[in-house]
Design an enzyme around this catalytic site. Structure first.
Site, short mmCIF file in Angstrom:
data_model
loop_
_atom_site.label_atom_id
_atom_site.label_comp_id
_atom_site.label_asym_id
_atom_site.label_seq_id
_atom_site.Cartn_x
_atom_site.Cartn_y
_atom_site.Cartn_z
N SER A 142 0.86 -1.19 0.00
CA SER A 142 0.00 0.00 0.00
C SER A 142 0.89 1.23 0.00
O SER A 142 2.07 1.15 0.37
CB SER A 142 -0.86 0.00 1.27
OG SER A 142 -1.51 1.23 1.45
N TYR A 155 -1.91 -1.32 10.17
CA TYR A 155 -1.94 -1.54 8.72
C TYR A 155 -0.57 -1.22 8.14
O TYR A 155 -0.01 -1.99 7.35
CB TYR A 155 -3.03 -0.65 8.11
CG TYR A 155 -3.33 -0.91 6.65
CD1 TYR A 155 -4.04 -2.04 6.26
CD2 TYR A 155 -2.93 -0.01 5.67
CE1 TYR A 155 -4.34 -2.27 4.92
CE2 TYR A 155 -3.22 -0.23 4.33
CZ TYR A 155 -3.93 -1.37 3.96
OH TYR A 155 -4.22 -1.60 2.64
P1 NAI Z 1 -11.43 -6.04 -0.93
O1 NAI Z 1 -11.96 -6.10 0.45
O2 NAI Z 1 -12.33 -5.58 -2.01
O3 NAI Z 1 -10.80 -7.44 -1.35
C1 NAI Z 1 -9.99 -8.18 -0.48
C2 NAI Z 1 -10.28 -9.66 -0.69
O4 NAI Z 1 -9.41 -10.40 0.18
C3 NAI Z 1 -11.73 -10.04 -0.31
O5 NAI Z 1 -12.33 -10.76 -1.37
C4 NAI Z 1 -11.56 -10.90 0.93
O6 NAI Z 1 -12.55 -11.92 1.04
C5 NAI Z 1 -10.17 -11.47 0.72
N1 NAI Z 1 -9.59 -11.95 1.96
C6 NAI Z 1 -9.61 -11.36 3.18
N2 NAI Z 1 -9.03 -12.15 4.09
C7 NAI Z 1 -8.62 -13.26 3.43
C8 NAI Z 1 -7.96 -14.45 3.83
N3 NAI Z 1 -7.63 -14.68 5.11
N4 NAI Z 1 -7.68 -15.38 2.88
C9 NAI Z 1 -8.03 -15.18 1.60
N5 NAI Z 1 -8.68 -14.09 1.17
C10 NAI Z 1 -8.96 -13.14 2.07
O7 NAI Z 1 -10.14 -5.10 -0.82
P2 NAI Z 1 -9.13 -4.50 -1.92
O8 NAI Z 1 -9.15 -3.05 -1.73
O9 NAI Z 1 -9.36 -5.08 -3.24
O10 NAI Z 1 -7.76 -5.03 -1.30
C11 NAI Z 1 -6.83 -5.82 -2.03
C12 NAI Z 1 -5.46 -5.51 -1.50
O11 NAI Z 1 -5.11 -4.16 -1.80
C13 NAI Z 1 -5.31 -5.65 0.01
O12 NAI Z 1 -4.06 -6.25 0.31
C14 NAI Z 1 -5.35 -4.22 0.50
O13 NAI Z 1 -4.68 -4.05 1.72
C15 NAI Z 1 -4.63 -3.52 -0.64
N6 NAI Z 1 -4.86 -2.10 -0.74
C16 NAI Z 1 -6.10 -1.59 -1.01
C17 NAI Z 1 -6.29 -0.22 -1.10
C18 NAI Z 1 -7.59 0.39 -1.41
O14 NAI Z 1 -7.69 1.64 -1.35
N7 NAI Z 1 -8.64 -0.37 -1.73
C19 NAI Z 1 -5.15 0.72 -0.92
C20 NAI Z 1 -3.90 0.07 -0.65
C21 NAI Z 1 -3.76 -1.28 -0.58
#
Ligand code: NAI
Length: 275
Positions: A142, A155
């Protein structure tokens, strides 16, 4: 396109947000995608969407905090497809708030998912990629892993660690045929802003006040990420806002990667002479 055609790509956290868009974009570019998520139904739905659009996908319910599940997925992928070309360690959760309000349970949960999940993925896939003589590990950190932002202590701890893991591993992997990149998104409009916990505050009070004008869509993020992966960038910062936030931090480190290459060469010399 050629970069991804017929390549085997595993994407964790692919039922939603950035992971879902990555899986779809990879499939559009011709990759065989393994859609993995703790939300099995969501993963299955994404795999169905990809197949309906003419792409190739399978899905699996995966908890990235379970070492044996992660290793099992990587080995099954290689058994099914003969290889693994890309591993996107993307699954992640959000826990915000000030350190004084955080419980140890919250610390453990976020470290388990955001850091151990990535370590398990790297640990399982890296030796296989070395044996193949090729492969690309793409870890999601991130902007909060490059610049300390308010209310993000735990985080940031996980995301700084993922940047450290990825950039250090990249040095080691260079010369062994394996590429490693780390993705540092700024604000991306995904479900993470609905599911994140904020210690000591109502998440809505904080999350609803974020500057939406700086948000990009998950599809935009996926395209930007794959552009960076295609160029084998070390750190892929996503969104202009994210780049600006990180810009000041990075200004002070222009010589670091050159110094690091020299140190790595010396380390390898010592390792050889000790063997
Ligand atoms: P999201 O919540 O839409 O997707 C995250 C996915 O990870 C979900 O489908 C969830 O079920 C899955 N997940 C959670 N725990 C899990 C586990 N123990 N095992 C397997 N799957 C699991 O979130 P997003 O935004 O798409 O996040 C994706 C990545 O991007 C994350 O690592 C997040 O920290 C990172 N990120 C997101 C930002 C944003 O603004 N959306 C900014 C910076 C980083």
């Amino acid at each position: 396109m050629a970069k991804y055609a017929n390549k085997v790509a595993v994407v964790t956290g692919a039922a939603s947000g950035i992971g879902r868009s990555l899986a779809q974009e990879l499939a559009r570019r011709g990759a065989r995608v393994v859609v993995a998520d703790i939300n099995g139904e969501g993963a299955a739905a994404v795999a169905r969407e990809i197949e309906a659009a003419g792409g190739k996908a399978s899905w699996v319910r995966l908890d990235v905090t379970d070492e044996s599940e992660v290793a099992g997925l990587i080995h099954k992928t290689v058994a099914d497809h003969g290889r693994i070309d890309f591993l996107f360690n993307n699954a992640g959760i959000g826990v915000g708030g000030e350190a004084r309000d955080l419980t140890l349970a919250q610390w453990r949960r976020i470290v388990d998912v955001n850091l151990w999940g990535v370590i398990y993925g790297c640990h399982a896939a890296y030796p296989i990629m070395i044996r193949q003589g090729s492969g690309h590990i793409v870890n999601t950190a991130s902007v909060a892993g490059l610049a300390p932002l308010p209310g993000e202590v735990c985080y940031a701890t996980t995301k700084f660690a993922v940047v450290g893991l990825s950039t250090a591993l990249r040095n080691e992997a260079a010369g062994l045929g394996v590429k490693v990149s780390v993705v540092c998104p700024g604000f991306i409009d995904t479900a993470i802003f609905e599911t994140a916990e904020i210690a000591g505050a109502d998440p809505k009070d904080i999350l609803e006040r974020l500057p939406r004008k700086f948000f990009a869509t998950a599809d935009q993020a996926a395209r930007e990420i794959l552009a960076g992966v295609s160029r084998n960038k070390d750190i892929i910062i996503v969104t202009l806002h994210g780049k600006l936030v990180v810009g000041l931090y990075r200004l002070s480190r222009p010589l670091w990667s050159a110094v690091n290459r020299i140190m790595m060469r010396d380390y390898r010399k010592i390792r050889k002479s000790a063997a």
